[in-house]
Design a protein around this motif. Structure first.
Motif, PDB file in Angstrom:
ATOM      1  N   ARG A   1       0.762  -1.256  -0.106  1.00  0.00           N
ATOM      2  CA  ARG A   1      -0.034  -0.048   0.027  1.00  0.00           C
ATOM      3  C   ARG A   1       0.936   1.313   0.040  1.00  0.00           C
ATOM      4  O   ARG A   1       0.622   2.293  -0.726  1.00  0.00           O
ATOM      5  N   TRP A   2       1.884   1.310   0.666  1.00  0.00           N
ATOM      6  CA  TRP A   2       2.766   2.465   0.775  1.00  0.00           C
ATOM      7  C   TRP A   2       3.634   2.683  -0.503  1.00  0.00           C
ATOM      8  O   TRP A   2       3.677   3.719  -1.074  1.00  0.00           O
ATOM      9  N   SER A   3       4.156   1.310  -1.061  1.00  0.00           N
ATOM     10  CA  SER A   3       4.749   1.630  -2.466  1.00  0.00           C
ATOM     11  C   SER A   3       3.723   2.165  -3.341  1.00  0.00           C
ATOM     12  O   SER A   3       3.914   2.937  -4.397  1.00  0.00           O
ATOM     13  N   LEU A   4       2.338   1.668  -3.468  1.00  0.00           N
ATOM     14  CA  LEU A   4       1.321   2.138  -4.594  1.00  0.00           C
ATOM     15  C   LEU A   4       1.248   3.734  -4.360  1.00  0.00           C
ATOM     16  O   LEU A   4       0.885   4.288  -5.349  1.00  0.00           O
ATOM     17  N   ASN A   5       1.066   4.099  -3.007  1.00  0.00           N
ATOM     18  CA  ASN A   5       0.824   5.600  -2.554  1.00  0.00           C
ATOM     19  C   ASN A   5       1.957   6.307  -3.251  1.00  0.00           C
ATOM     20  O   ASN A   5       1.767   7.347  -3.837  1.00  0.00           O
ATOM     21  N   LYS A   6       3.155   5.885  -3.229  1.00  0.00           N
ATOM     22  CA  LYS A   6       4.341   6.628  -3.683  1.00  0.00           C
ATOM     23  C   LYS A   6       4.280   6.611  -5.200  1.00  0.00           C
ATOM     24  O   LYS A   6       4.578   7.589  -5.917  1.00  0.00           O
ATOM     25  N   VAL A   7       3.919   5.692  -5.836  1.00  0.00           N
ATOM     26  CA  VAL A   7       3.625   5.586  -7.416  1.00  0.00           C
ATOM     27  C   VAL A   7       2.608   6.514  -7.943  1.00  0.00           C
ATOM     28  O   VAL A   7       2.932   7.114  -8.716  1.00  0.00           O
ATOM     29  N   LEU A   8       1.544   6.311  -7.129  1.00  0.00           N
ATOM     30  CA  LEU A   8       0.697   7.384  -7.459  1.00  0.00           C
ATOM     31  C   LEU A   8       1.163   8.894  -7.117  1.00  0.00           C
ATOM     32  O   LEU A   8       0.627   9.529  -8.148  1.00  0.00           O
ATOM     33  N   ALA A   9       1.571   9.089  -6.232  1.00  0.00           N
ATOM     34  CA  ALA A   9       2.229  10.755  -5.834  1.00  0.00           C
ATOM     35  C   ALA A   9       3.176  11.105  -7.089  1.00  0.00           C
ATOM     36  O   ALA A   9       2.760  11.971  -7.776  1.00  0.00           O
ATOM     37  N   VAL A  10       4.037  10.089  -7.629  1.00  0.00           N
ATOM     38  CA  VAL A  10       5.146  10.466  -8.683  1.00  0.00           C
ATOM     39  C   VAL A  10       4.177  10.714  -9.725  1.00  0.00           C
ATOM     40  O   VAL A  10       4.315  11.448 -10.652  1.00  0.00           O
ATOM     41  N   ALA A  11       3.211   9.683 -10.263  1.00  0.00           N
ATOM     42  CA  ALA A  11       2.163   9.868 -11.457  1.00  0.00           C
ATOM     43  C   ALA A  11       1.508  11.012 -11.419  1.00  0.00           C
ATOM     44  O   ALA A  11       1.420  11.723 -12.396  1.00  0.00           O
ATOM     45  N   GLU A  12       0.993  11.461 -10.350  1.00  0.00           N
ATOM     46  CA  GLU A  12       0.287  12.585 -10.148  1.00  0.00           C
ATOM     47  C   GLU A  12       1.163  13.981 -10.518  1.00  0.00           C
ATOM     48  O   GLU A  12       0.833  15.007 -10.748  1.00  0.00           O
ATOM     49  N   GLN A  13       2.452  13.880  -9.847  1.00  0.00           N
ATOM     50  CA  GLN A  13       3.397  15.019 -10.157  1.00  0.00           C
ATOM     51  C   GLN A  13       3.678  15.218 -11.604  1.00  0.00           C
ATOM     52  O   GLN A  13       3.992  16.427 -12.071  1.00  0.00           O
ATOM     53  N   GLU A  14       3.770  13.966 -12.151  1.00  0.00           N
ATOM     54  CA  GLU A  14       4.472  13.948 -13.713  1.00  0.00           C
ATOM     55  C   GLU A  14       3.063  14.558 -14.651  1.00  0.00           C
ATOM     56  O   GLU A  14       3.598  15.364 -15.315  1.00  0.00           O
ATOM     57  N   LEU A  15       1.816  14.204 -14.064  1.00  0.00           N
ATOM     58  CA  LEU A  15       0.662  14.725 -14.852  1.00  0.00           C
ATOM     59  C   LEU A  15       0.550  16.297 -14.609  1.00  0.00           C
ATOM     60  O   LEU A  15      -0.021  16.928 -15.620  1.00  0.00           O
ATOM     61  N   THR A  16       0.884  16.848 -13.697  1.00  0.00           N
ATOM     62  CA  THR A  16       0.520  18.057 -13.347  1.00  0.00           C
ATOM     63  C   THR A  16       1.840  19.066 -13.377  1.00  0.00           C
ATOM     64  O   THR A  16       1.492  20.243 -13.034  1.00  0.00           O
ATOM     65  N   ASP A  17       2.867  18.607 -14.011  1.00  0.00           N
ATOM     66  CA  ASP A  17       4.071  19.340 -14.048  1.00  0.00           C
ATOM     67  C   ASP A  17       4.170  20.212 -15.444  1.00  0.00           C
ATOM     68  O   ASP A  17       4.182  19.357 -16.533  1.00  0.00           O
ATOM     69  N   ASP A  18       3.736  21.409 -15.443  1.00  0.00           N
ATOM     70  CA  ASP A  18       3.757  22.111 -16.613  1.00  0.00           C
ATOM     71  C   ASP A  18       5.040  22.794 -16.948  1.00  0.00           C
ATOM     72  O   ASP A  18       5.361  23.522 -17.950  1.00  0.00           O
ATOM     73  N   THR A  19       6.146  22.473 -16.082  1.00  0.00           N
ATOM     74  CA  THR A  19       7.790  23.162 -16.574  1.00  0.00           C
ATOM     75  C   THR A  19       8.207  22.931 -17.880  1.00  0.00           C
ATOM     76  O   THR A  19       8.633  23.693 -18.623  1.00  0.00           O
ATOM     77  N   PRO A  20       8.008  21.544 -18.222  1.00  0.00           N
ATOM     78  CA  PRO A  20       8.602  21.189 -19.663  1.00  0.00           C
ATOM     79  C   PRO A  20       7.798  21.873 -20.675  1.00  0.00           C
ATOM     80  O   PRO A  20       8.503  22.272 -21.710  1.00  0.00           O
ATOM     81  N   ILE A  21       6.473  21.955 -20.579  1.00  0.00           N
ATOM     82  CA  ILE A  21       5.878  22.571 -21.609  1.00  0.00           C
ATOM     83  C   ILE A  21       6.247  24.265 -21.723  1.00  0.00           C
ATOM     84  O   ILE A  21       6.309  24.651 -22.841  1.00  0.00           O
ATOM     85  N   LYS A  22       6.350  24.695 -20.437  1.00  0.00           N
ATOM     86  CA  LYS A  22       6.702  26.203 -20.730  1.00  0.00           C
ATOM     87  C   LYS A  22       7.959  26.239 -21.391  1.00  0.00           C
ATOM     88  O   LYS A  22       8.247  27.399 -21.922  1.00  0.00           O
ATOM     89  N   GLN A  23       9.037  25.342 -20.875  1.00  0.00           N
ATOM     90  CA  GLN A  23      10.304  25.632 -21.390  1.00  0.00           C
ATOM     91  C   GLN A  23      10.203  25.197 -22.998  1.00  0.00           C
ATOM     92  O   GLN A  23      10.831  25.933 -23.721  1.00  0.00           O
ATOM     93  N   ASP A  24       9.427  24.551 -23.411  1.00  0.00           N
ATOM     94  CA  ASP A  24       9.283  24.039 -24.774  1.00  0.00           C
ATOM     95  C   ASP A  24       8.618  25.435 -25.616  1.00  0.00           C
ATOM     96  O   ASP A  24       8.914  25.870 -26.568  1.00  0.00           O
ATOM     97  N   LEU A  25       7.639  26.213 -25.066  1.00  0.00           N
ATOM     98  CA  LEU A  25       7.178  27.303 -25.336  1.00  0.00           C
ATOM     99  C   LEU A  25       8.155  28.588 -25.345  1.00  0.00           C
ATOM    100  O   LEU A  25       8.256  29.248 -26.513  1.00  0.00           O
ATOM    101  N   MET A  26       9.088  28.678 -24.518  1.00  0.00           N
ATOM    102  CA  MET A  26      10.306  29.619 -24.536  1.00  0.00           C
ATOM    103  C   MET A  26      11.188  29.158 -25.660  1.00  0.00           C
ATOM    104  O   MET A  26      11.716  29.995 -26.657  1.00  0.00           O
ATOM    105  N   GLU A  27      11.462  27.960 -25.731  1.00  0.00           N
ATOM    106  CA  GLU A  27      12.451  27.420 -26.976  1.00  0.00           C
ATOM    107  C   GLU A  27      11.791  27.952 -28.255  1.00  0.00           C
ATOM    108  O   GLU A  27      12.419  28.373 -29.235  1.00  0.00           O
TER     109      GLU A  27
END
Length: 100
Positions: A20-46
């Motif tokens: 259960r702890w491991s799955l919660n960590k995987v879920l947290a990482v997946a949510e972070q990846e889904l909601t991180d807009d930094t790479p998209i903003k960098q692509d816009l700047m480029e």
């Protein structure tokens, strides 16, 4: 009695808690990846830099920008679904009214 039952059932509850702890960590990482807009903003700047340097023309810029903006909207939608704050709040489109 609670401590005794915890000790007796630990061979079962221990691994379950670890999974259960491991799955919660995987879920947290997946949510972070889904909601991180930094790479998209960098692509816009480029993309903007490529336009300013003359590497791409206006038509290609508009087409690629539309794709990046769609990705940015998808990230924002994920943030709203997950209950995370979004910068600027919800987007509202003003409708023109006829005052005639």
């Amino acid at each position: 009695m609670g401590l005794l039952s915890n000790i007796l059932f630990f061979p079962i509850t221990g691994p379950v808690a670890g999974i259960r702890w491991s799955l919660n960590k995987v879920l947290a990482v997946a949510e972070q990846e889904l909601t991180d807009d930094t790479p998209i903003k960098q692509d816009l700047m480029e993309l903007q830099m490529q336009l300013e340097l003359g590497d791409i023309d206006d038509d290609e810029y508009v087409a690629r920008e539309a794709v990046l903006m769609q990705r940015l909207r998808e990230v924002r939608a994920w943030k709203e679904r997950l209950g995370q704050p979004t910068a600027g709040g919800p987007v509202r489109v003003a409708r023109e009214t006829d005052d005639e």
